[in-house]
Scaffold this motif. Structure first.
Motif, mmCIF file in Angstrom:
data_model
loop_
_atom_site.group_PDB
_atom_site.id
_atom_site.type_symbol
_atom_site.label_atom_id
_atom_site.label_comp_id
_atom_site.label_asym_id
_atom_site.label_seq_id
_atom_site.Cartn_x
_atom_site.Cartn_y
_atom_site.Cartn_z
ATOM 1 N N ARG A 59 44.186 63.299 41.451
ATOM 2 C CA ARG A 59 43.470 61.757 41.852
ATOM 3 C C ARG A 59 43.350 61.739 43.037
ATOM 4 O O ARG A 59 42.312 60.881 43.421
ATOM 5 N N ARG A 60 43.960 62.324 43.968
ATOM 6 C CA ARG A 60 43.606 62.417 46.022
ATOM 7 C C ARG A 60 42.401 63.983 45.315
ATOM 8 O O ARG A 60 41.670 63.775 46.040
ATOM 9 N N MET A 61 42.206 64.494 44.637
ATOM 10 C CA MET A 61 41.126 64.818 43.916
ATOM 11 C C MET A 61 39.542 64.248 43.216
ATOM 12 O O MET A 61 38.670 65.358 43.498
ATOM 13 N N GLY A 62 40.276 62.969 43.211
ATOM 14 C CA GLY A 62 38.561 61.934 42.443
ATOM 15 C C GLY A 62 38.869 62.615 41.433
ATOM 16 O O GLY A 62 37.503 62.165 40.744
ATOM 17 N N PHE A 63 39.972 62.911 40.660
ATOM 18 C CA PHE A 63 39.927 62.602 39.065
ATOM 19 C C PHE A 63 39.972 61.121 39.417
ATOM 20 O O PHE A 63 41.040 60.316 38.871
ATOM 21 N N TYR A 64 38.381 60.867 37.866
ATOM 22 C CA TYR A 64 38.565 59.246 37.364
ATOM 23 C C TYR A 64 38.854 59.519 36.404
ATOM 24 O O TYR A 64 38.920 59.647 35.635
ATOM 25 N N GLU A 65 40.603 58.841 36.168
ATOM 26 C CA GLU A 65 41.161 58.658 34.546
ATOM 27 C C GLU A 65 40.494 57.417 33.844
ATOM 28 O O GLU A 65 40.151 57.700 32.673
#
Length: 108
Positions: A50-56
């Protein structure tokens, strides 16, 4: 009839639209040949990702697309501690990561 070959795809950037365009093209290529691949997917809800910008939401939608096109989704787990690259191979973390990643993937 879908043929199964030993094709596996390491997926860690399904949320990246540039990568996704190539994925769709590859799936089209596989479909026209009646081939199914195994797509090893990470759990984008994990704090590190999430902190790396992975959009669930994108991951959920895109895994659904892959499944609806005859592709097989498998679990891909990393044992990061608090950031990518810093591994925590303690039994507690390994169990936690495997359990959380499986639960997320089964829910998709």
């Amino acid at each position: 009839m879908i043929k199964r070959f030993g094709i596996t795809v390491h997926t860690e950037r399904l949320h990246d639209d540039r990568v996704w365009k190539r994925v769709v093209s590859f799936v089209t290529f596989l479909e026209t040949r009646g081939i199914s691949a195994e797509w090893f997917a990470v759990n984008p809800s994990y704090d590190v990702y999430r902190r790396m910008g992975f959009y669930e939401k994108k991951w959920t939608e895109r895994l659904a697309y892959l499944k609806s096109h005859g592709q097989r989704i498998e679990q891909h787990t990393h044992f990061y501690k608090e950031e990518k690259g810093a591994y925590d191979l303690s039994l507690e973390n390994i169990r936690s990561r495997l359990t959380e990643d499986r639960a997320w993937l089964v829910g998709q």
